[in-house]
Enzyme design. Structure first.
Site, PDB file in Angstrom:
ATOM      1  CB  SER A 709      -0.955  -0.045   1.195  1.00 26.28           C
ATOM      2  OG  SER A 709      -1.953   0.939   1.065  1.00 26.28           O
ATOM      3  CG  ASP A 795      -7.371  -1.649  -3.225  1.00 30.75           C
ATOM      4  OD1 ASP A 795      -7.971  -0.920  -2.413  1.00 30.75           O
ATOM      5  OD2 ASP A 795      -6.159  -1.918  -3.134  1.00 30.75           O
ATOM      6  CG  HIS A 831      -6.071  -1.905   0.343  1.00 32.42           C
ATOM      7  ND1 HIS A 831      -5.266  -1.337  -0.619  1.00 32.42           N
ATOM      8  CD2 HIS A 831      -5.463  -1.660   1.531  1.00 32.42           C
ATOM      9  CE1 HIS A 831      -4.223  -0.765  -0.040  1.00 32.42           C
ATOM     10  NE2 HIS A 831      -4.317  -0.944   1.259  1.00 32.42           N
TER      11      HIS A 831
END
Length: 860
Positions: A709, A795, A831
């Site tokens: 991320s 995501d 995600h």
């Protein structure tokens, strides 16, 4: 002339002349295209500004299919077609050579996908361009910074990959091609993947349980079973004043506690579904109902159900604003009031931001009552609902990374309006909990580097009445200074438990309001991870904490509040089959940053025999992991999935770089942390650590790195800065198009992030962010590490097109390189990757097989 002549000659010569005509036309078109392309590319900025009205419409975030742009270029595209084919073939030949050298064990000649590039595509930073949707802000309401004017174009040649609805067939076809290419690249690693997967499984106890915790008349806990992907949520009757006693025989059939009942089985919820994630599983105050929220796609949109724990019957929550029954979409946040009839939930706006708190009363009726209690309209604020542990208040908390505000409502007076604890003040953060008739407030009011602990009477508008909590000597226990960082406060009937950090290590303190004594919990290992476990009872006289270290598996410890140093009981230790703690070692040390003053902590775990080799001068493989954003900490915790790397002779290093909160908020905030205009400290720290490792224990050919991320942004920026330092890089759902995303408020969650990274629409931040933006800083003609990128189609936090564009950018910049770039896109997740624990381990085995193969460690 040749065409006219061909009509006057015999057929064989006619065919030859027609062939000559075709060849000549292609050659002339290619020459013309070459000249025009040099003009267009060298005057890219002028062309973009010169056709602004067309480009703005085509590049609008609401219409990223670029249809108008393609119409404008229609006459040119026919001229380019033949030369582009030849160029693409040349690229594919170069990429084919690039793939041949991708690993020592791969033998297949594989060509990666070559998506089209639209070199004139741009996004605009600055004031709203012509045609911009005026409902989408270019900066926050609070900002006083100057917007760029005129606008600045930022190249986005793969911008056509954006597909908000995930329905663009060209994009989906490209993702399919990427996955097929990646699968072909790693097909030779299938035996290694299976081996790693078995090693992961061998180091976990598949049939297991979590430590039961008391709540009224029951013990609550979860269970997992061999071969089952998800948890069972269980409870068992608890006699009054009973102590926890478990005599489980280890079998799946046997209950953990007598009278065990399963009140929610996630395996049943997730049956035949590609994804299943629970947002909440909240027991009602009388323990007769369960409110749970569930997401079946990975997009973090949750539906809510209420289960009758006597009958097992589920009642879904429907929207109340239509005739047709439509399931209610929520953020997953569900809170019970003081009774069984009323509950609170939160909904999200179009940007996927929780913004509204709702109260639904008599939820079980055909026509329940519902009203909106609070709404946060400012896009930069994120909201959350919670209830005080004593059950007396429900809180609506709204915060950016700079400013926060809390509202409250008594659970016994639901007809009232919510009231504000203290109105928001710019750059003042605070959180609140209730107990003993007071608000306990932790805040940075006054501009302190860390949070203070303060109290005031439990009423509205108390900002002027906050007072520091002092010890028996009259000294502030947490004054917001550099010495101690305060993270959270749990108020119990007799004590207050404070979690935070000191000397870079997680800490837990116990405060007794009666005698004003504060005691820090101490442990034998100098570096460790510790935190408060789940608690449901305000009247508790004991707390459960979780404890582990890099070499110590997790354990749950029960500690008496009256005698925390002496009265301790280990309730449960995580079993790690085959693990021998004595084989492994861990260290914590610091690396001097390039500024010559900052010491960057690193945590290191290894096999002792491997570290002996390194200290003796032998170069060993190392894996470097980092994050460094949002003030979030990478803890020195135990992770059994690291063991396969350690067993193959690797040293695992965690970089506690600036941007995290390991050394307190000053490690994160300006001027010396890594936020806004000092964000580059994050990447510089990471690269400095990598250089230290190369200078002492390893070589670039044996060094890999990983981040996820915002940690993926870290890796993207680091390999741009120093590609020569690494052999392999793993970028999990990486935030790599920082400028392109932060320009555009139509992308979910963008505007809320302006107070984290800065806003590239503003003159103050644009160039600084451009300097480290991974997508636009890939170096051409430079040897990069082999890269493994992952993404999730659904995501909502890092859009799938970011890793997709970055993979294409890396390949395009270095088609002759011998590094491989693979993108693995999960078409059914978001995600947080796989919700299925077995699928997660299988995906991790794929990630690690790539890493080990690149480092030449495919064999154990």
């Amino acid at each position: 002339e040749m065409l006219r002549l061909s009509n006057c000659v015999p057929s064989p010569l006619k065919s030859l002349l027609l062939l000559l005509v075709t060849i000549t036309t292609i050659w002339k078109s290619a020459l013309s295209a070459s000249k025009k392309s040099r003009f267009l590319f060298s005057n890219n900025s002028f062309n973009n500004r010169g056709t602004s009205s067309l480009f703005v419409q085509a590049l609008s975030p609401l219409n990223r299919n670029h249809s108008l742009l393609r119409q404008q270029e229609g006459s040119i595209s026919s001229i380019f077609s033949s030369s582009l084919k030849q160029k693409k073939q040349q690229q594919q030949q170069s990429l084919s050579r690039h793939c041949l050298a991708m690993s020592s064990t791969a033998t297949t000649n594989i060509e990666p996908p070559v998506p089209r590039r639209e070199e004139d595509l741009v996004v605009y930073a600055g004031v709203a361009p012509e045609g911009w949707d005026e409902s989408l802000p270019r900066q926050s309401e609070e900002s006083t910074e100057e917007l760029l004017d005129p606008v600045m174009p930022v190249k986005d040649p793969y911008g056509w990959m954006r597909s908000d609805k995930r329905d663009n067939q060209e994009v989906l076809d490209h993702l399919k091609a990427e996955n097929e290419y990646t699968q072909a690249c790693i097909k030779h690693l299938e035996p290694l993947q299976e081996e790693l997967y078995k090693e992961f499984l061998s180091s976990i106890q598949e049939t297991d349980y979590t430590t039961p915790r008391p709540r009224g008349d029951y013990w609550y806990y979860t269970r997992t079973f061999q071969g089952k992907s998800y948890k069972q949520y269980c409870r068992a009757p608890k006699a009054k004043d009973a102590t926890l006693s478990i005599s489980w025989d280890g079998s799946a059939e046997a209950p953990i506690l007598e009278g065990e009942e399963v009140y929610l089985d996630q395996n049943i919820l997730g049956k035949d579904k590609p994804y299943c994630s629970l947002g909440a599983a909240s027991i009602s105050p009388a323990q007769t109902h369960l409110a749970y929220s569930v997401d079946f796609t990975g997009d973090e949109i949750y539906q809510v159900y209420i289960r009758d724990l006597k009958t097992g019957e589920d009642t879904p929550l429907y929207k109340l604003d239509g005739e047709d029954k439509e399931l209610l979409d929520t953020s997953g946040n569900v809170v019970w009031s003081a009774d069984e009839k009323s509950l609170f939930y939160m909904t999200m706006d179009d940007q996927h931001r929780p913004d509204k708190l709702w109260l639904r009363q008599n939820w079980q009726d055909d026509k329940p009552n519902e009203r909106m209690l609070k709404e946060e309209r400012d896009d930069i604020y994120w909201t959350h609902a919670s209830k005080s542990l004593d059950g007396k208040y429900v809180f609506f908390e709204t915060a950016s990374s700079e400013t926060s505000e809390a509202w409250f409502l008594p659970t016994d007076s639901l007809d009232q309006e919510m009231q504000c604890v203290a109105p928001r003040r710019n750059k003042v953060l605070y959180e609140v909990e209730h107990g003993h008739g007071k608000w306990y407030v932790w805040t940075n009011v006054g501009g302190t580097p860390n949070m203070k602990l303060m109290t005031t009477d439990a009423k509205a508008n108390t900002a002027d009445n906050w007072e520091l909590v002092v010890d028996d000597k009259g000294e502030a226990m947490f004054d917001g200074s550099y010495d101690k960082a305060l993270d959270s406060v749990t108020v119990l009937n007799s004590h207050v438990v404070v979690e935070g950090r000191q000397e870079g290590i997680p800490r837990v303190w116990i405060y007794n309001p009666s005698d004003k004594q504060l005691q820090r919990l101490e442990f034998d290992e100098p570096a460790h991870d510790v935190g408060l476990g789940a608690h449901y009872e305000f009247e508790a006289d004991k707390i459960a904490i979780g404890y582990d270290s890099l070499v110590t598996p997790p354990q749950t410890m029960e500690i008496s509040l009256a005698a925390p140093a002496d009265d301790r009981t280990v309730l449960k230790e995580k079993k790690v089959p085959g693990y021998d703690k004595d084989v492994y070692g861990c260290d914590r040390r610091t690396v001097l940053s390039r500024d010559g003053t900052t010491e960057i902590p690193i945590s290191i775990v290894y096999r002792k025999d491997v570290m002996e080799k390194a200290k003796a001068g032998e170069k060993v493989p190392i894996h470097l992991y980092g994050y460094g954003s949002y003030g979030s900490c990478c803890e020195a915790d135990f992770d059994s999935t690291r063991l396969p790397l350690l067993e193959r002779g690797m040293i695992y290093v965690i970089a506690h770089i600036r941007g995290g909160g390991e050394m307190g908020r000053q490690w994160y905030e300006e001027p010396n942390g890594a936020k806004f205009l000092c964000k580059k400290n994050t990447f510089n720290d990471f690269v400095d650590i990598a250089r230290f490792l190369v200078e002492n224990w390893t070589t670039p050919k044996l060094l890999s790195c990983e981040g996820r991320s915002a940690g993926g942004m870290l890796i993207g920026s680091s390999i741009n800065q120093a590609p020569e330092l690494f052999r392999c890089a793993i970028l999990g759902v990486p935030f790599v198009d920082v400028v392109g995303t932060m320009i555009d408020a139509s992308i979910p969650l963008t505007s809320a992030e302006w107070v984290e990274w800065g806003n590239p629409n503003e003159k103050k931040y644009f160039q600084y962010m451009m300097d480290y933006n991974p997508m636009t800083n890939v170096q051409a003609g430079v040897q990069y590490p082999s890269c493994w990128l992952t993404g999730g189609l659904h995501d909502p936090r890092v859009q799938f097109w970011e890793p997709t564009k970055f993979a294409a950018t890396l390949r395009h910049a270095n088609p002759e390189g011998n590094n491989v770039v693979c993108l693995k896109m999960d078409m059914s997740a978001g995600h947080f990757s796989a919700s299925d624990r077995y699928k997660y381990l299988k995906e991790l085995s794929i990630d690690y097989s790539f890493l080990l193969d690149q480092l030449g460690l495919a064999k154990k």
